[in-house]
Structure formats: structure tokens, C-alpha cells
Design an enzyme around this catalytic site. Sequence first.
Site, PDB file in Angstrom:
ATOM      1  CD  GLU A   1      -6.106  -2.576   9.306  1.00 52.66           C
ATOM      2  OE1 GLU A   1      -6.778  -1.590   9.662  1.00 52.66           O
ATOM      3  OE2 GLU A   1      -5.014  -2.478   8.722  1.00 52.66           O
TER       4      GLU A   1
ATOM      5  CD  GLU B   1       0.104  -2.234   6.483  1.00 51.14           C
ATOM      6  OE1 GLU B   1      -0.239  -1.086   6.110  1.00 51.14           O
ATOM      7  OE2 GLU B   1       0.225  -2.556   7.674  1.00 51.14           O
TER       8      GLU B   1
END
Length: 587
Positions: free
Chosen positions: A269, A274
Site C-alpha cells: 500500500e 494521511e
Amino acid sequence: MSTSKYYTLPNGTENLTLAGNNSSGAGNHVDNIISAPGTGSHTLNGGAGNDVLIGGSGVDTFVVTKGEGSDVVIGFDAAKDFLQLQSYSSLTSFAKVKSAMSQVGADTVIKLETGETLTLRDHKVEDLSAANFRLPVDLSKYQLTFSDEFNTFSGSATGVATTWQTKYPQAGLRTLPNNKEDEYYSDSSVGVNPFSVKDGVLDITAARATQGVETPLGSGLDWTSGVITTYKSFSQLYGYFEVRAQLPAGKGFWPAFWLLPADLSWPPELDVFEVLGDEPGTIYASTHSKVGGPNVTETQTVFGIDTSKGFHTYGVDWQADTITYYVDNNAVARLATPSDMNKPMYMLLNLAVGDAGSWPGATDATTPAEGHMLIDSVRAYARNPGVVADIQDASPVPGGHDPGGSNASVQAATPSQGLASTSGVPAAEGSHVTAVYRFFDTRTGDHFYTNSTAEKAQILQTLPWFTYEGTPWATPSQGADTIDVFRFFDTGTTAHFFTTSVGERDQIIKTNPSYKYEGVAFEAYADASAPGTVTLERFFNTKTGQHHFAGNAEEAAGINQGAAGAGWIDEGKGFTVHAPSDGMLFA
């Protein structure tokens, strides 16, 4: 003044000392002195004015931005520290930076733009390497492969015939319970529509909800929100991916831009960003890998902007060996690419909402009733394969070894669907020489070669992710002075393998069951000294299992000198073809 996390000097204050780990600080409009005497990681940004930045014994990043004066750096350690040069359009590579360096006494002076300079006290020019610099992104060597400017929103729950799918690809998945999230990713097919467009900006809205009304009864989910993915419409191996967005502030909000494998495996990933809503000035950029454990995570923390105030561009340049993160087109972090991050990935953007026990924590009384993730554009680029320094072929060969052995010919890659020749490659057309057509697969970063005009037309009509790049060389018609070039299709990696060796062809047929023999691709000259010909130099990448053929001495020299990245081995001369020239008559 001293701070232990992130601080910007107010007017009237000149000096700042950073303490603790992961501390970051910026100056104001006057001449400042910013120091980081500790052992932790620090980011020092002088801001406007002619500033002095003093590093410590930890890993320090010194930020210098165009138009903000001439700075002096003291205590720079070339073994571990970074110089982050921002918004300098003429300094997008280490070669360009090095040409701007000069030795002035014991110091290295870098001539920047607009008459500004950067001085490194007590450093020699030869001390510095490309690893010390974070530079602005240069997209001149890339081609655009995906773009959504959100003049309208093309999305659906199925993702069929739309740009975006508005739920996760796994059946029925509209939240991630393992993350302890509190949102239900809704759309108009199930109730609340969290997506709206105004003035070319997509608004993903997170809103408080009532279970059994806006969210499923018994789900325990107290918010509706949205996720968009290109799982059905677009995926790509390597390249530059970016979003321009403004993110919400508020306890529990958790916006993200990330990439996942198109084959639905996990990990790997790649998290471009974020952000936790109660810390809008902190950006987390991460990779997840299964190399060394079930979920090995490496995270870089970036300070310096408030993501909730105004639009910013967040990008990542993902290549076979390195991953570089960008904010507003300026490099801010770099990681080594995990060895298992070598397959096409699709893009996701979502506005999650945390529950108790989640990373951002649960919402509380201070959290706004709505959170808005505003997205102005999403784009993806693939490196131009015509640039020798950008060769990044990456489809692995079974077992991680060269399937053809030391005498193999050339390998290219393309999806098995949509291509002609399931029972043999069309023979060369024409009676003299025939153009070989080269395509670039924007999803995988690989090349595909064919001299069949029918196959060329079929690719152009049915494979929109293939970019036609023209004719790199030509092949002769079959004759007494030619040899066959055999083609294989690897069903495991979607790679094509080419060889002129009959023995090698037979060995592959016997020992590599994943390789499907497709017949004679085209002809090559038996005599490497024939007039008007060029012998392609064959390279094999030990990291990726890919092959590349250099068409001239300059390209071959560049690869041998490391311009194409690590892992390339020169395996000698390959097959001989007709060199392209003006006036050449192609059949």
C-alpha cells in the site's frame, strides 16, 4: 524561543531553537537564527529574510524557498542531512544544482534564482551528492495518463462506465472495521449522496448520521462520508500521482490519498498522504509492505503547511527503486521502494471518520457537524520511456531470474487481451524493410514492439492505455541473410520475451510452462556488419527481471553509468536491425 514540535516565529521574535524529536520550525520576514542542537530529526525553514540555519547531530532538513532571501547553513552533515530547495524551476535535478555550485574558500555556495544564494559553511562541493537534495518535481519527462478536473462528477457504486467507483472493490465494503472507523461510505444508490461539484471542485462531505436512517441499522456507524477509487477505470505501474485538495479540520476526521494493487492483494500500500483532523499541520506519508513481516510500515512526517487552509498539491513519484513525496510540487520526503511494490495500483481518495480506538480517535463535541474534503483535480503521469534515465521496467520474471539465460534477446510487455496472434505472430509485411512500431503501456511502464500494421491498428482501437511512440527501427524481409526473432508471452507477468536463439527457444518451451510460444515476431540481420544496420545492446535488470534494448551507443553508455537506475547488467550484443533514417521506405 524554544519549541518541541512545530512553530512559526511571530513578528518581533528573531531566534528559534528546536528541541525534541520530529520538531519543525519556520522563521518570519526578518533575518532569523534557527537552531536544532539536539539529536532528533528536525526541519529548519528560515522563511523570508537572510537567515542562519544551524543543524545538530540528528537528521536535519534545511528548507530554502525561492524569493525568501539568501541563507547560510551551519553544521550540515552530508552523510545524513537534506537540503530542500523549493520552487526553483531551474534546479530540478542534481546535475543542475551541481552546475550552480562553487567553492568559495572553505564554503560551498549555490547560486539560486533571483540573485539569491545558499551557503554551506565548511563544506566542499565534492562532499555533496544527489541524496542530499530534495528538489522540485520535473514533469517534462512524463506524459499525462489520467486527469479529472471535476467539472462534473463521474461516479457510481459499480464503477462501470464511470471514472470513479464510490465504494471499495470488495463486495459490499463501505467502511473499514479493522481501522475502527465510524463512517459509512454512502452514495445515491444506497441513500445519502456525499458528493457534490461546484466551480470545478468535488466536495466529499462527512456528516453526522442516524443509524437505521442514513447508515445501516445495527452498523454502529454514526457518520456518512465518501470514498472514490479508480479500481474499474485506471491503474498504473510506477509514475507520478497527485491531487490538489483542501482538507477538513476537526477531531476524528481522517482524509487520505492512497494507492492499492489492482489485483486486490494487500499489502503493498502506498499512502500519498494521511492527515488527522485535529493536527491539520502534519502530513503522514507511508508505505506498507509484507517484506519482513505481515505489514511492515515506514512513515515520513511532513510539517510546514496547514492542510485545512487553502488548496495544496500532494504528489508522489513512485519508481522501482525510490518513492519521493511532494507538497506543492516540492520534494519533502523520500523512501526506498519496498521490493513487493512492483505491480499496477489504482488510486483512492476518502474522508474517513475515526471511532474510539482508531488512529485519529473518535469525534467529540469540538468536531464540526460536517467535514469537507475539497478536491480540485486528480492526475497521474507515466515517465517518458524515450529518456534513458527513466527506464524503469518492472514486471518480475518467475523466480526472479532471467528466463532466457545469458543469450536471451529482448523482452517487452503488454496485456494478453486485445492483441492479435494468439496462434502465431503475423509474418513481416513488405518486400524490403518493415517498420517496427513501439507502444508504451501507461499502466505498467513497459514497451511493446510489433511490425504488423494490423496488430498496430488493433492496439490503437482497443487498448487506450497504450501510447503509440513511433518507429525506433525496422526489420528486413525474410531471406538468406536473415534470422528469425521468436516471441513468447508470459501468462504470469503479461510480459513478452524475444530471442533469436533456436536452442534458447526450445529450452524455454521445455522448462518455462508459463511462457506461451507465439511464433516468429519478425526478422533480424544475420550479419551485424550489414550496411545501414544497428545492433541493439541487450540489458537485463536483476531487480525486476526486465530486459531493455539500447538502440545506440549513447543510450547504452547511459545505462551502464547508472542513469537508468540500479540493477541493469549489460549482456552484450542482441539482434541486428535496420537503423531508422530519413527517406527510408517502409512497407
